[in-house]
Write a protein that holds these residues in place. Structure first.
Motif: not given
Length: 79
Positions: A10, A14, A47, A57, A59-65, A68
């Protein structure tokens, strides 16, 4: 390891990384998991790579991915 590979795939997408650099980046991410006993080392690695390559992007989105991909890795193993 599977989770880290998925997150690495991922992240390189990006960053627009291609060719031999893709494998090197994901291998570094997998290896970074051995730096500390928690998952934070992997998150920091990817990150940091995203940030260093100008990918905005959070850090929160990176942790969410990351979460997932952890679920996806577990699902792959249970198949």
């Amino acid at each position: 390891m599977r989770r880290n590979k998925l997150l690495g795939d991922w992240a390189v997408e990006k960053m627009g990384v291609n060719g031999v650099a893709v494998e090197a980046c994901t291998e570094e991410g997998i290896a970074s998991d051995f730096d500390e006993p928690s998952e934070d080392d992997v998150l920091r690695k990817y990150y940091g790579d995203l940030e260093a390559n100008g990918v905005d992007i959070g850090e929160h989105l990176t942790r969410r991915e990351f979460c997932k991909f952890l679920k996806g890795a577990r699902d792959q193993l249970s198949e």
